[in-house]
Design a protein around this motif. Structure first.
Motif, PDB file in Angstrom:
ATOM      1  N   TRP A  37       2.901  56.497  -5.475  1.00  0.00           N
ATOM      2  CA  TRP A  37       2.594  55.254  -6.180  1.00  0.00           C
ATOM      3  C   TRP A  37       3.133  54.075  -5.399  1.00  0.00           C
ATOM      4  N   PHE A  38       2.560  52.907  -5.684  1.00  0.00           N
ATOM      5  CA  PHE A  38       2.906  51.661  -4.993  1.00  0.00           C
ATOM      6  C   PHE A  38       2.574  50.547  -5.974  1.00  0.00           C
ATOM      7  N   ASP A  39       3.561  50.147  -6.792  1.00  0.00           N
ATOM      8  CA  ASP A  39       3.312  49.266  -7.930  1.00  0.00           C
ATOM      9  C   ASP A  39       4.171  48.006  -7.882  1.00  0.00           C
ATOM     10  N   TRP A  40       3.518  46.867  -7.988  1.00  0.00           N
ATOM     11  CA  TRP A  40       4.189  45.573  -8.027  1.00  0.00           C
ATOM     12  C   TRP A  40       4.395  45.126  -9.465  1.00  0.00           C
ATOM     13  N   SER A  41       5.520  44.458  -9.722  1.00  0.00           N
ATOM     14  CA  SER A  41       5.790  43.809 -11.009  1.00  0.00           C
ATOM     15  C   SER A  41       6.402  42.447 -10.723  1.00  0.00           C
ATOM     16  N   ARG A  42       6.120  41.518 -11.605  1.00  0.00           N
ATOM     17  CA  ARG A  42       6.700  40.179 -11.466  1.00  0.00           C
ATOM     18  C   ARG A  42       7.851  40.050 -12.446  1.00  0.00           C
ATOM     19  N   SER A  43       8.945  39.488 -11.990  1.00  0.00           N
ATOM     20  CA  SER A  43      10.106  39.315 -12.846  1.00  0.00           C
ATOM     21  C   SER A  43       9.807  38.349 -13.987  1.00  0.00           C
ATOM     22  N   ILE A  44      10.271  38.679 -15.165  1.00  0.00           N
ATOM     23  CA  ILE A  44      10.123  37.797 -16.319  1.00  0.00           C
ATOM     24  C   ILE A  44      11.098  36.631 -16.219  1.00  0.00           C
ATOM     25  N   GLU A  45      12.294  36.891 -15.706  1.00  0.00           N
ATOM     26  CA  GLU A  45      13.339  35.877 -15.645  1.00  0.00           C
ATOM     27  C   GLU A  45      13.280  35.013 -14.381  1.00  0.00           C
ATOM     28  N   GLU A  46      12.758  35.578 -13.302  1.00  0.00           N
ATOM     29  CA  GLU A  46      12.670  34.868 -12.026  1.00  0.00           C
ATOM     30  C   GLU A  46      11.206  34.878 -11.571  1.00  0.00           C
ATOM     31  N   GLU A  49      10.064  36.042  -8.113  1.00  0.00           N
ATOM     32  CA  GLU A  49      10.505  37.354  -7.636  1.00  0.00           C
ATOM     33  C   GLU A  49       9.534  38.450  -8.064  1.00  0.00           C
ATOM     34  N   TYR A  50       9.151  39.261  -7.097  1.00  0.00           N
ATOM     35  CA  TYR A  50       8.327  40.440  -7.345  1.00  0.00           C
ATOM     36  C   TYR A  50       9.134  41.673  -6.986  1.00  0.00           C
ATOM     37  N   VAL A  51       8.946  42.728  -7.756  1.00  0.00           N
ATOM     38  CA  VAL A  51       9.617  43.998  -7.503  1.00  0.00           C
ATOM     39  C   VAL A  51       8.544  45.023  -7.164  1.00  0.00           C
TER      40      VAL A  51
END
Length: 111
Positions: A37-46, A49-51
């Motif tokens: 898997w290779f999944d991006w998420s965007r920070s809710i607080e920042e 910032e992407y994780v």
């Protein structure tokens, strides 16, 4: 498997477009035979910032990813959009998929 998490701090003017900016790299990586898997998420607080949470079948698959043409291209094309060098954690994990979080089990017989 090799389990990797990386944090990318994106320049504010590019943050909303970052999924589109990384799309070609993401699709190519997901197409690798050893990519689990290779999944991006965007920070809710920042919001800048992407994780990235990624996993590869084994050391060989991870090495193939780093040697791939699309990885080398990303090394050139992504840094201009970043505010700082990404931070990364990785570990070899003796499994090939996610485990269930038993402490928050959802009853199978719920309506």
């Amino acid at each position: 498997m090799i389990f990797i998490t990386a944090k990318f701090r994106v320049l504010p003017e590019h943050a909303d477009r970052f999924p589109a900016i990384t799309d070609e790299f993401t699709r190519a990586t997901r197409g690798e035979p050893g990519c689990l898997w290779f999944d991006w998420s965007r920070s809710i607080e920042e919001p800048d910032e992407y994780v990235l949470v990624e996993a590869f079948r084994d050391d060989e698959a991870g090495a193939a990813h780093v040697r791939s043409e699309h990885f080398r291209k990303a090394q050139q094309t992504l840094p201009p959009y970043l505010a700082e060098t990404p931070r990364i954690m990785n570990a070899n994990v003796p499994q090939q998929d996610w485990s269930l979080l038993g402490e928050m089990a959802v009853p199978e017989d719920r309506p």
